[in-house]
Design an enzyme around this catalytic site. Structure first.
Site, PDB file in Angstrom:
ATOM      1  CB  ALA A 102      -3.209   8.297  -4.072  1.00 46.32           C
TER       2      ALA A 102
ATOM      3  CG  HIS B 109     -34.442  20.090  -3.118  1.00 47.70           C
ATOM      4  ND1 HIS B 109     -33.668  21.149  -2.716  1.00 47.70           N
ATOM      5  CD2 HIS B 109     -35.542  20.091  -2.314  1.00 47.70           C
ATOM      6  CE1 HIS B 109     -34.280  21.780  -1.716  1.00 47.70           C
ATOM      7  NE2 HIS B 109     -35.412  21.144  -1.456  1.00 47.70           N
TER       8      HIS B 109
ATOM      9  N   GLY C 289       0.807  -1.223   0.000  1.00 54.27           N
ATOM     10  CA  GLY C 289       0.000   0.000   0.000  1.00 54.27           C
ATOM     11  C   GLY C 289       0.829   1.258   0.000  1.00 54.27           C
ATOM     12  N   GLY C 290       2.122   1.124   0.306  1.00 54.32           N
ATOM     13  CA  GLY C 290       3.012   2.279   0.250  1.00 54.32           C
ATOM     14  C   GLY C 290       2.706   3.350   1.280  1.00 54.32           C
TER      15      GLY C 290
ATOM     16  CB  ALA D 294      -2.962  19.213   0.382  1.00 59.28           C
TER      17      ALA D 294
END
Length: 471
Positions: free
Chosen positions: A324, A450, A40-41, A188
């Site tokens: 990612a 809505h 998954g790094g 970020a």
């Protein structure tokens, strides 16, 4: 020495690497993936996923503190920092197991170890140092997807030390809850950590070198965000730089140079460095096999080819935007091109949405208003405020805005920019519109349900053309 032969070997199992491996397997390639740490790094284990778990905790905690505004009572509100971190780590562990399952399901062989490239015949040979010795992997194609790491400041006293000066990794597993926090950098990553710690009560200061926070965002959105963060108690210093950090026994004193040339001292228990990232290109043998490295990133063409026969690179290691979903898309493009699939298109960076999961959230896709004008477009701009939307008001989230930028002549949606509750979920509506080359009429004629937050997207389009209803 063990030897493995395959069609494709992927070095790195982050969002780029594991997606590339799965897609290759789907296309009939015998695939091997090499990972020196956890599947998954960084994204799954030390980035995207665990930070969102932390930020969700901050969101729930903030709502608990405002329980009365919802007609609820909540007394003795507090938090257990160890439990907060434990939950975040648990989420990552669960997702890491999921990647392992996907590897088995797709018959991708996983080799745990550290890879290095050497010159080969059809493609570079990969030597993998494992706990049991060395494995040689020979493949027709090699994809490098080793990601990136936090950039540091090459200045004495400003290097991360894991105790007082944190990178994102240490900030995710804090040893203490800082009473005062200094965040260097307002992209970020910096803003997300500032938002998390500020919500949990840390007196938070953000320092940014340029003249506004979130400099990649539309200027109007940046200004709105700064106003909201200051309202929450953050101190924000723009056009400022940290000149030095003096470590004491239990805290750090930061000397900050301000816009006017004067200096200010800020004391903090902990400092978070969030000044960008640099590719993990070292010790891979990239240059030895002929790949070019430019400013910490591998140089590739539109098909992710390095110029070395059989060698490709994807994701953060090839440069901005360091996202990612960009890495995953590159992985798919690269593999499908290798497999000779029809209808494969190069990546268009302008179609990639960007998200910041702070409070309020920020999301955007395409050109800012300023960039659109710089490129020669005569623009029409629409805006709609959250406080004009029934769902936003009912949620207790009336602070926010949706902004759209159109080409006046063609009606092309050039860009969309949002700030407010759940905009990271909304932005893909505009992302899809840009991918399908939608014009203003397409968006105006679309029917939005809505009551939803998505109605603001419609109203923003209508506003650009003088047809807005609810303001």
């Amino acid at each position: 020495m063990a030897e493995v032969n395959c069609d494709l070997v992927v070095i790195g199992s982050g969002p780029g690497g594991y997606v590339a491996a799965i897609r290759a397997s789907q296309l009939g390639m015998k695939t091997v993936i090499i990972e020196r740490d956890a599947l998954g790094g960084v994204c799954l284990n030390w980035g995207c996923i665990p930070t969102k778990a932390l930020l969700r905790t901050a969101e729930v905690y903030t709502n608990m503190k405002h329980a009365e505004s919802f007609g609820l009572k909540a007394e003795g509100i507090g938090f257990d920092l160890d439990a907060v971190v434990k939950r975040s780590r648990g989420v990552s562990a669960q997702m890491e197991k999921g990647i392992g399952y996907l590897m088995k399901k797709n018959k991708v062989e996983v080799i745990n170890g550290t890879a290095r490239l050497e010159k080969g015949t059809n493609a570079p040979t990969v030597k993998v140092k494992t706990k049991d010795g060395e494995t040689t992997v020979k493949a027709k194609h090699v994809i490098v997807a080793t990601g990136a790491r936090a950039r540091t400041i090459p200045q004495a006293g400003l290097e991360p030390d894991g105790k007082f000066i944190w990178t994102a990794k240490e900030a995710m597993v804090p040893d203490v809850m800082p009473k005062k926090l200094l965040v260097i950098g307002s992209g970020a990553i910096g803003i997300e950590f500032a938002s998390f710690y500020n919500a949990l009560g840390a007196e938070t200061t953000v320092v940014e070198m340029v003249d506004r926070i979130l400099p990649a965002e539309d200027a109007e959105i940046s200004k709105f965000a700064e106003k909201q963060f200051k309202k929450q108690g953050m101190k924000i210093l723009t056009s400022a730089s940290v000149e030095k950090l003096d470590k004491g026994k239990d805290s750090v004193k930061a000397t900050i140079k301000l816009k006017d040339g004067k200096t200010e001292t800020v004391e903090a228990d902990r400092v978070v460095l969030a000044i960008g990232i640099t590719g993990n290109t070292e010790n891979l043998g990239l240059e030895a096999v002929g790949a070019k490295i430019d400013r910490g990133h591998v140089v590739v063409n539109e098909w992710l080819e390095t110029g070395v026969k059989g060698l490709y690179a994807i994701g953060d290691i090839v440069g901005a935007p360091w996202l990612a979903h960009k890495a995953s898309h590159e992985g798919t493009i690269c593999v499908e091109k290798i497999a000779g699939q029809k209808g494969v298109h190069p990546l268009k960076v302008s179609l990639i949405p960007g998200c910041t999961y702070s409070n309020p959230q920020i999301a955007s896709v395409g050109l800012t208003e300023a960039k659109a004008k710089e490129q020669g477009h005569k623009v029409k701009v629409g805006r709609f405020p959250f406080n004009g939307n029934g769902k936003a008001v009912a949620l207790g989230e009336p602070e926010g805005m949706v902004k759209t930028v159109f080409d006046e002549k063609t009606g092309e949606l050039l860009g969309a920019h949002m700030i407010g509750a759940e905009v990271t979920e909304l932005i893909q509506g505009f992302g899809l519109a840009r991918s399908m080359e939608a014009v203003e009429e397409d968006l105006m004629h679309a029917i939005f349900p809505h009551p939803t937050l998505s109605e603001m997207m419609h109203e923003s389009v209508l506003d650009a053309y003088g047809k807005v209803i609810h303001i």
